[in-house]
Design a protein around this motif. Structure first.
Motif, PDB file in Angstrom:
ATOM      1  N   LEU A  39       0.865  -1.163   0.000  1.00 23.26           N
ATOM      2  CA  LEU A  39       0.000   0.000   0.000  1.00 23.26           C
ATOM      3  C   LEU A  39       0.912   1.226   0.000  1.00 23.26           C
ATOM      4  O   LEU A  39       1.713   1.407   0.910  1.00 23.26           O
ATOM      5  N   VAL A  40       0.802   2.030  -1.059  1.00 26.11           N
ATOM      6  CA  VAL A  40       1.601   3.246  -1.196  1.00 26.11           C
ATOM      7  C   VAL A  40       0.706   4.438  -0.863  1.00 26.11           C
ATOM      8  O   VAL A  40      -0.339   4.626  -1.487  1.00 26.11           O
ATOM      9  N   THR A  41       1.127   5.227   0.122  1.00 26.67           N
ATOM     10  CA  THR A  41       0.392   6.428   0.503  1.00 26.67           C
ATOM     11  C   THR A  41       1.303   7.627   0.341  1.00 26.67           C
ATOM     12  O   THR A  41       2.406   7.657   0.900  1.00 26.67           O
ATOM     13  N   LEU A  42       0.860   8.588  -0.449  1.00 28.34           N
ATOM     14  CA  LEU A  42       1.599   9.836  -0.618  1.00 28.34           C
ATOM     15  C   LEU A  42       0.794  10.955   0.039  1.00 28.34           C
ATOM     16  O   LEU A  42      -0.406  11.072  -0.193  1.00 28.34           O
ATOM     17  N   THR A  43       1.463  11.749   0.850  1.00 26.35           N
ATOM     18  CA  THR A  43       0.839  12.910   1.479  1.00 26.35           C
ATOM     19  C   THR A  43       1.641  14.144   1.073  1.00 26.35           C
ATOM     20  O   THR A  43       2.864  14.181   1.258  1.00 26.35           O
ATOM     21  N   HIS A  44       0.958  15.132   0.484  1.00 24.34           N
ATOM     22  CA  HIS A  44       1.593  16.390   0.057  1.00 24.34           C
ATOM     23  C   HIS A  44       1.008  17.495   0.934  1.00 24.34           C
ATOM     24  O   HIS A  44      -0.175  17.805   0.834  1.00 24.34           O
ATOM     25  N   GLU A  45       1.853  18.074   1.791  1.00 23.15           N
ATOM     26  CA  GLU A  45       1.400  19.064   2.771  1.00 23.15           C
ATOM     27  C   GLU A  45       1.814  20.483   2.384  1.00 23.15           C
ATOM     28  O   GLU A  45       2.838  20.682   1.737  1.00 23.15           O
ATOM     29  N   ASN A  46       1.026  21.425   2.831  1.00 25.34           N
ATOM     30  CA  ASN A  46       1.306  22.872   2.713  1.00 25.34           C
ATOM     31  C   ASN A  46       1.258  23.409   1.291  1.00 25.34           C
ATOM     32  O   ASN A  46       1.929  24.397   0.989  1.00 25.34           O
ATOM     33  N   ILE A  47       0.455  22.800   0.423  1.00 21.30           N
ATOM     34  CA  ILE A  47       0.400  23.295  -0.952  1.00 21.30           C
ATOM     35  C   ILE A  47      -0.253  24.671  -1.052  1.00 21.30           C
ATOM     36  O   ILE A  47      -0.132  25.327  -2.077  1.00 21.30           O
ATOM     37  N   GLU A  48      -0.912  25.103   0.017  1.00 20.16           N
ATOM     38  CA  GLU A  48      -1.514  26.444   0.004  1.00 20.16           C
ATOM     39  C   GLU A  48      -0.466  27.513  -0.261  1.00 20.16           C
ATOM     40  O   GLU A  48      -0.787  28.592  -0.742  1.00 20.16           O
ATOM     41  N   GLY A  49       0.789  27.203   0.012  1.00 22.41           N
ATOM     42  CA  GLY A  49       1.865  28.147  -0.287  1.00 22.41           C
ATOM     43  C   GLY A  49       1.996  28.451  -1.764  1.00 22.41           C
ATOM     44  O   GLY A  49       2.580  29.467  -2.147  1.00 22.41           O
ATOM     45  N   PHE A  50       1.444  27.587  -2.604  1.00 22.62           N
ATOM     46  CA  PHE A  50       1.515  27.789  -4.050  1.00 22.62           C
ATOM     47  C   PHE A  50       0.287  28.520  -4.598  1.00 22.62           C
ATOM     48  O   PHE A  50       0.185  28.751  -5.803  1.00 22.62           O
ATOM     49  N   ASP A  51      -0.662  28.851  -3.719  1.00 21.08           N
ATOM     50  CA  ASP A  51      -1.842  29.607  -4.157  1.00 21.08           C
ATOM     51  C   ASP A  51      -1.386  30.882  -4.858  1.00 21.08           C
ATOM     52  O   ASP A  51      -0.452  31.544  -4.420  1.00 21.08           O
ATOM     53  N   GLY A  52      -2.037  31.216  -5.931  1.00 14.96           N
ATOM     54  CA  GLY A  52      -1.685  32.429  -6.660  1.00 14.96           C
ATOM     55  C   GLY A  52      -0.682  32.206  -7.777  1.00 14.96           C
ATOM     56  O   GLY A  52      -0.386  33.118  -8.537  1.00 14.96           O
ATOM     57  N   LEU A  53      -0.151  30.982  -7.898  1.00 12.08           N
ATOM     58  CA  LEU A  53       0.818  30.700  -8.963  1.00 12.08           C
ATOM     59  C   LEU A  53       0.149  30.197 -10.238  1.00 12.08           C
ATOM     60  O   LEU A  53       0.827  29.941 -11.222  1.00 12.08           O
ATOM     61  N   GLY A  54      -1.159  30.024 -10.202  1.00 15.43           N
ATOM     62  CA  GLY A  54      -1.857  29.594 -11.408  1.00 15.43           C
ATOM     63  C   GLY A  54      -2.343  28.170 -11.330  1.00 15.43           C
ATOM     64  O   GLY A  54      -2.071  27.434 -10.376  1.00 15.43           O
ATOM     65  N   GLU A  55      -3.071  27.781 -12.367  1.00 19.32           N
ATOM     66  CA  GLU A  55      -3.737  26.480 -12.428  1.00 19.32           C
ATOM     67  C   GLU A  55      -2.770  25.307 -12.308  1.00 19.32           C
ATOM     68  O   GLU A  55      -3.092  24.283 -11.721  1.00 19.32           O
ATOM     69  N   SER A  56      -1.564  25.429 -12.838  1.00 21.51           N
ATOM     70  CA  SER A  56      -0.587  24.334 -12.783  1.00 21.51           C
ATOM     71  C   SER A  56      -0.185  23.988 -11.357  1.00 21.51           C
ATOM     72  O   SER A  56       0.370  22.914 -11.109  1.00 21.51           O
ATOM     73  N   PHE A  57      -0.417  24.905 -10.428  1.00 28.65           N
ATOM     74  CA  PHE A  57      -0.020  24.701  -9.031  1.00 28.65           C
ATOM     75  C   PHE A  57      -1.230  24.569  -8.107  1.00 28.65           C
ATOM     76  O   PHE A  57      -1.110  24.720  -6.900  1.00 28.65           O
TER      77      PHE A  57
END
Length: 141
Positions: free
Chosen positions: A100-118
């Motif tokens: 079972l592979v679990t990926l957790t990506h935290e704090n992506i709110e820091g990329f808010d404002g960089l556009g749809e790709s982020f």
């Protein structure tokens, strides 16, 4: 609000095989990214770009934690676009007939404002494709 992205897939391969695909730069380029300067050592930085000639989106990471065959934690940032640094945690849990592979990506709110790709959607779709298709197909062939 800091809500992590969590993506989870069952891979029909032993944890050791999944770990090697995740941490061996020669295997990584077959399913993930070509990360020439990746060294599996706490504190080491690595850099890579999206696939293709354009050298689009410089990614930078630093390894934070290593538990062989179980956990890899590293930072994930785009130094040319933002000072924000996010965290990726890969967790592997051996099961009877696979991992079972679990990926957790935290704090992506820091990329808010960089556009749809982020955006959250873009990252979620990206991780689902990377793990649910690329990694799964590579390891189950």
């Amino acid at each position: 609000m800091n809500t992590p992205i969590t993506v989870q897939y069952k891979i029909n391969a032993p944890a050791e095989k999944v770990w090697n695909a995740l941490t061996d730069k020669n295997e990584m380029k077959s399913w993930y990214f070509d990360i020439q300067d990746f060294v599996l050592e706490t504190g080491k930085e690595f850099n890579f770009y999206e696939p293709g000639e354009a050298k689009k989106y410089h990614h930078q990471g630093r390894i934070l934690e290593i538990i062989p065959n179980k956990k890899l934690k590293h930072t994930w940032s785009y130094p040319e676009f933002s000072d924000a640094v996010t965290t990726i945690t890969w967790e592997l849990q051996a099961e009877d007939n696979g991992t079972l592979v679990t990926l957790t990506h935290e704090n992506i709110e820091g990329f808010d404002g960089l556009g749809e790709s982020f955006s959250r959607k873009s990252f979620t779709d990206g991780w689902n494709g990377i793990i649910g298709q690329s990694m799964k197909e590579y390891l189950e062939k």
